[in-house]
Write a protein that holds these residues in place. Structure first.
Motif, PDB file in Angstrom:
ATOM      1  N   PRO A  59      -8.403  -1.052  -9.628  1.00 27.71           N
ATOM      2  CA  PRO A  59      -7.872  -2.368  -9.242  1.00 27.71           C
ATOM      3  C   PRO A  59      -6.344  -2.436  -9.314  1.00 27.71           C
ATOM      4  N   SER A  60      -5.763  -1.721 -10.254  1.00 26.63           N
ATOM      5  CA  SER A  60      -4.303  -1.684 -10.327  1.00 26.63           C
ATOM      6  C   SER A  60      -3.724  -0.934  -9.143  1.00 26.63           C
ATOM      7  N   GLY A  61      -4.439   0.069  -8.671  1.00 32.80           N
ATOM      8  CA  GLY A  61      -4.020   0.764  -7.459  1.00 32.80           C
ATOM      9  C   GLY A  61      -4.034  -0.165  -6.254  1.00 32.80           C
ATOM     10  N   TYR A  62      -5.057  -1.012  -6.164  1.00 33.43           N
ATOM     11  CA  TYR A  62      -5.116  -2.013  -5.093  1.00 33.43           C
ATOM     12  C   TYR A  62      -3.909  -2.943  -5.179  1.00 33.43           C
ATOM     13  N   LEU A  72       4.647  -7.001  -8.974  1.00 31.45           N
ATOM     14  CA  LEU A  72       3.215  -6.709  -9.101  1.00 31.45           C
ATOM     15  C   LEU A  72       2.907  -5.290  -8.653  1.00 31.45           C
ATOM     16  N   ARG A  73       3.616  -4.801  -7.645  1.00 30.63           N
ATOM     17  CA  ARG A  73       3.427  -3.408  -7.224  1.00 30.63           C
ATOM     18  C   ARG A  73       3.873  -2.445  -8.323  1.00 30.63           C
ATOM     19  N   LEU A  74       4.986  -2.755  -8.973  1.00 30.15           N
ATOM     20  CA  LEU A  74       5.457  -1.905 -10.072  1.00 30.15           C
ATOM     21  C   LEU A  74       4.450  -1.877 -11.218  1.00 30.15           C
ATOM     22  N   ILE A  75       3.962  -3.047 -11.605  1.00 28.72           N
ATOM     23  CA  ILE A  75       3.001  -3.130 -12.709  1.00 28.72           C
ATOM     24  C   ILE A  75       1.708  -2.400 -12.336  1.00 28.72           C
ATOM     25  N   GLY A  76       1.204  -2.621 -11.137  1.00 30.24           N
ATOM     26  CA  GLY A  76      -0.010  -1.932 -10.691  1.00 30.24           C
ATOM     27  C   GLY A  76       0.178  -0.428 -10.641  1.00 30.24           C
ATOM     28  N   VAL A 128       9.045  -1.990 -18.991  1.00 30.24           N
ATOM     29  CA  VAL A 128       7.771  -2.538 -18.504  1.00 30.24           C
ATOM     30  C   VAL A 128       7.640  -4.005 -18.907  1.00 30.24           C
ATOM     31  N   TYR A 129       7.986  -4.330 -20.139  1.00 29.39           N
ATOM     32  CA  TYR A 129       7.883  -5.721 -20.585  1.00 29.39           C
ATOM     33  C   TYR A 129       8.909  -6.619 -19.891  1.00 29.39           C
ATOM     34  N   VAL A 130      10.064  -6.081 -19.540  1.00 28.46           N
ATOM     35  CA  VAL A 130      11.029  -6.865 -18.769  1.00 28.46           C
ATOM     36  C   VAL A 130      10.471  -7.155 -17.375  1.00 28.46           C
ATOM     37  N   ILE A 131       9.804  -6.174 -16.773  1.00 31.82           N
ATOM     38  CA  ILE A 131       9.190  -6.385 -15.451  1.00 31.82           C
ATOM     39  C   ILE A 131       8.113  -7.466 -15.534  1.00 31.82           C
ATOM     40  N   GLY A 146       0.261  -5.459  -3.227  1.00 37.98           N
ATOM     41  CA  GLY A 146       1.219  -6.381  -3.819  1.00 37.98           C
ATOM     42  C   GLY A 146       0.654  -7.751  -4.111  1.00 37.98           C
ATOM     43  N   LYS A 147      -0.669  -7.874  -4.077  1.00 37.97           N
ATOM     44  CA  LYS A 147      -1.296  -9.164  -4.376  1.00 37.97           C
ATOM     45  C   LYS A 147      -2.669  -8.922  -4.986  1.00 37.97           C
TER      46      LYS A 147
END
Length: 134
Positions: free
Chosen positions: A98-101, A61-65, A43-46, A106-107
């Motif tokens: 919001p993370s789902g959004y 950003l999609r992965l993090i969300g 996760v921190y590498v992403i 992707g933005k």
């Protein structure tokens, strides 16, 4: 986000990734095993890649969300019928949705109260140098 802040966040994320990875190499004292620590290192590498390479944002950003949304969904289900359920639902509403959004689009949001914090324009005005007078 300014280049300086992205570099600082990337450096801190890279150090965190390294620490999680090094901790996972000796899983003898870890209560949840090494897999969780390898996952946190990933996760921190992403996050580091997202900060250093803005063109990777549609994917990173999609992965993090998606990771944040998944964590809050798991938290809500795990805390069902406990005293933390209200806290889990509030966290899901504030951070999970919001993370789902972010995971779907992707933005960051382009409108609304918090949009200026994510999409703020950098100031391109040159700084004036102060002269030291004796």
């Amino acid at each position: 986000m300014s280049l300086g802040s992205r570099i600082v966040i990337a450096a801190v994320s890279l150090v965190c990734a390294l620490m999680f990875f090094l901790t996972a190499l000796d899983p003898s004292g870890l209560p949840s095993g090494a897999l969780v620590f390898y996952g946190m290192a990933a996760v921190y590498v992403i996050i580091t890649v997202a900060c250093l390479f803005p063109k990777s944002h549609p994917v990173t950003l999609r992965l993090i969300g998606g990771l944040i949304l998944s964590a809050y969904v798991i938290y809500v289900f795990d805390s069902f019928q406990t005293q933390n359920f209200t806290r889990a639902v509030m966290g899901f509403l504030v951070w999970g949705l919001p993370s789902g959004y972010l995971a779907v689009t992707g933005k960051y949001p382009s409108r609304g109260k918090g949009a200026a914090g994510f999409n703020g324009a950098e100031k391109n005005t040159p700084r004036k140098r102060r002269s030291i007078s004796s």
